[in-house]
Design an enzyme around this catalytic site. Sequence first.
Site, PDB file in Angstrom:
ATOM      1  N   ASP A 198       9.494   6.156  15.059  1.00  0.00           N
ATOM      2  CA  ASP A 198       9.300   7.576  14.779  1.00  0.00           C
ATOM      3  C   ASP A 198       9.671   8.341  16.040  1.00  0.00           C
ATOM      4  O   ASP A 198       9.088   8.130  17.096  1.00  0.00           O
ATOM      5  CB  ASP A 198       7.823   7.806  14.406  1.00  0.00           C
ATOM      6  CG  ASP A 198       7.526   9.267  14.108  1.00  0.00           C
ATOM      7  OD1 ASP A 198       6.381   9.551  13.702  1.00  0.00           O
ATOM      8  OD2 ASP A 198       8.415  10.129  14.262  1.00  0.00           O
ATOM      9  N   GLU A 245       0.833  -1.203   0.000  1.00  0.00           N
ATOM     10  CA  GLU A 245       0.000   0.000   0.000  1.00  0.00           C
ATOM     11  C   GLU A 245       0.866   1.250   0.000  1.00  0.00           C
ATOM     12  O   GLU A 245       1.818   1.354   0.768  1.00  0.00           O
ATOM     13  CB  GLU A 245      -0.905   0.036   1.231  1.00  0.00           C
ATOM     14  CG  GLU A 245      -1.752   1.304   1.264  1.00  0.00           C
ATOM     15  CD  GLU A 245      -2.527   1.508   2.565  1.00  0.00           C
ATOM     16  OE1 GLU A 245      -2.372   0.694   3.497  1.00  0.00           O
ATOM     17  OE2 GLU A 245      -3.277   2.484   2.629  1.00  0.00           O
ATOM     18  N   ASP A 265      10.168  12.162  17.517  1.00  0.00           N
ATOM     19  CA  ASP A 265       9.794  13.535  17.214  1.00  0.00           C
ATOM     20  C   ASP A 265      10.261  14.433  18.352  1.00  0.00           C
ATOM     21  O   ASP A 265       9.993  14.139  19.513  1.00  0.00           O
ATOM     22  CB  ASP A 265       8.262  13.567  17.082  1.00  0.00           C
ATOM     23  CG  ASP A 265       7.764  14.900  16.561  1.00  0.00           C
ATOM     24  OD1 ASP A 265       8.327  15.947  16.942  1.00  0.00           O
ATOM     25  OD2 ASP A 265       6.795  14.884  15.783  1.00  0.00           O
TER      26      ASP A 265
END
Lengths: 456, 451
Positions: free
Chosen positions: A142, A74, A144
């Site tokens: 991830d 995808e 941040d």
Amino acid sequence: MTREEIGNGSEDMVIDECEPEGRERNSVPDEFNANYLKVYYGKLFPHADIFKWISYGNDGKHPACDQSYFSRREFSYTLDNDIYLRYQSFNSASELENSIKEKCPFKIDIGPVYSVDPAKRHAYAQTGDNVFTPVERELVFDIDITDYDDVRYCCSGADVCLDCWPLMTVAIKVIDTSLRDDFGFNHILWVFSGRRGVHCWVCDGKARRLTNEQRASIAEYFRVYKGNENSLKKVSFTGLALHPFLARSYSEVLKDFFKSKLLLSQKLFSTEERYEKILEMIPDESITSELRGKWQENKRSSISKEDTNVVRWQQLKHILQSGRPKAQGLRRCVEEIVFSFTYPRLDMEVSKHMNHLLKAPFCVHPKTGRVCVPIDPNCCEEFDPTAVPTLSKLLEEMNMGTLRADVDNEWDRTSLGKSIRFFRSSFLQPLLKSCKEEIENSYNAKLQHSKNSMSW
Amino acid sequence: MEIYGYQRKALHSDAISTLPLYRSAPPLDVRLEDFELFAIDRLRVLKGISDGLSRGKKPEEIDNLAKDLWKANMRHPEASEVVNKDIISHFVLRLVYCRTEDLRKWFLSMETALFRYRFRLESAEAQRALMAEFDLPYKAVSNSEFESMKDNLGQVARSIGQPLTPADTKFYTVPFEEVPELVAGRRVFVHKGHAYVAMNQVVSLVATQFRSHLSKALILTNRKWTSSIREQEKDRLTPIVEALCTSYLGPDYSEPREFAEISIRDIDQIAMSSFPLCMRHLFEKLREDHHLKHGGRMQLGLFLKGVGLKLDDALAFWKAEFSQKVGAERFDKEYAYSIRHNYGREGKRTDYTPFSCQKIISSTPGVGDHHGCPYRHFSEENLRAALGKMRVNSRAVEDVMDKVRNRHYQLACTLTFEAVHGTSCDAGINHPNQYFSESQKVVQSKQVEDV
């Protein structure tokens, strides 16, 4: 007007012989817009490399290649007007490339490989035998910098500077070392998220086939910081020793970083508000009041702020680590403080679920115009988020180099060249080599097995 | 597994070491007798563990308990038959305990606890072999590797508050993704994709595997039972299985009460209000005939003992009845002894425990006998009459008869209890003394209300 020879990489791009006015003729206003993006996707974005990566060797001629593999992946697009297109899938490199060039998405996300082509998902059920479900997905992380807002004073929110960016560097070092040494992974790609963080893609076959539960277990293994605004102590080390992973992270990375860099760049003890935050982490009134007393005195006589921070940290460490018998909560207080400030803070949800979408490398961040370039974990201290090429800069560089014909790829004339070459040499090539081996081996194993089962 | 009448064949077991994993029913021939006896012995072990767990015993105590229970119950005169007994008893109990969710849960917990204890006792080699059986990709850590890893392993152990002792040198490696819980909790040392698992952690993991295999097997067994076995075996194994299932797990009423629950003066009235049908019947017959045969004397006599009738009172009671038939001297000469025997005052001084429903149901009253379970042993006509005498309403009688037809004798008795007392009995009757206690509770609470 002389034209500089465009060398390779950004280091050579110092145009000190051009007048500022002259530069304007080639300069591109620093913006992010669809037109620029179109040029970027047309000439610079490494479509073929992305395709090769995501195919994991299945684009070859080997009989064991899974021809449907790429088409079951995808992709998702975020378009200009915030329109979001999910379940995009493609059957070939050219389909992918044409689609990107045509739609010009402001953001491209990469999702999992599903059991069937996502475009055909409606024909399949959610449960039972005939299911539409993720079957492979890189192990991703991830990080941040906004998750560190409570421990950085130089910036807040979306801003990032060279004083706080090192927190990301430290995170990369700790996690990268552990992924390799502890978990045995080899094919790891670190990418600048474009503004204020980093992404990590672990691409080993074993990693791609991990279940949600196994991903969660790795994320939990990495988790140290727990709690929210309401809890005073967010890092808590009970037990008679630190787990070797934490101990190694502390001694090899965090301790020194805290003492030599963060303490000073963030001036952690320079004001009452700031040092109170640290004192809150010490569960012993007598100690905290002793320190408070010292520092309230000192305030008047300090010469330079920097010394203050170092001095106060020394004092705190001395009291906590001196020979005195320690109450339960104090034994590892110094480590707890260091970890609170410096240890990586991961977004757990991103890592735990196979179907979580993550931004593709080499996208351009709409807010900053910066390209999501790979970061070399071996020299991540040198990475400067404020010097990452922007869309406009790249276009500018392209304009300047139009007359050269001896470079195969447009991107090679630009600052992007270095990044793409790094992507290829240290990540893509070793990965593809290993994938081909894996495909060969499993093919041979199957052949052997069927030979055995047919033998009389 | 083939169940034969009297045949017996030598065994070829597929068990490894002495701890079988019960993967599949082995090709053994089993005597019908052993089918039940072995299962009962194993059930005593499981029941004992269950008891220990519900009394909150610590893991080490459970280990010792399991050890004693196993030794006491699972032996066999022929050493070679010990493993057979182990396997056969397990598979029989699978049939018994696969039938409902609660039964399965209980059986799973007890068998897993038993397995855990037995696994710990095995040699390192045997343990490795067992882990291989489970397809657990564990490799033992060699001594030299342990030496090189010792510091790290020790550090992990200290970090989770379980420092290594000199005895803790058994470690295993396994791919980290096989032990997500341990990795998540940072309870193992992880290196190059391998997790280093300590012995006690391995036991947990193996036990979890054992449990999950058994759980799946029980579901399959249940399907087979309901779809074919129960019907096929309805004249042979099914009654045994069903009786084992309602196997008595509660108090055995062997401890006489502090105060006699009944005095001989009130006994008639109490018999009417609180005796279960089986004991009522025996009591009435005793009053009527002034005599009971041996089976009846045992069943009723022990029941009365469980209810709190002291030996002296018991002797007086039985003498009062029997002497009307056989005379006082003959009573003293021939019957008093056995009453004292029941109370543990004669012979080998065993204190006999009152019979449970299971035991009573499986008894075989003959001509002239009045013991046994009326729900099983009475004709339909007689049973209806007896229930009528107890003033059970006709609707309830039909329900009871329905249960009887389906051979749920204890449920039939429970329904009777409910009809007679006007309250529900959720626990279900499985011991006559239980019926009596429950009944007395209801009766006394009603008296309190009346006052």
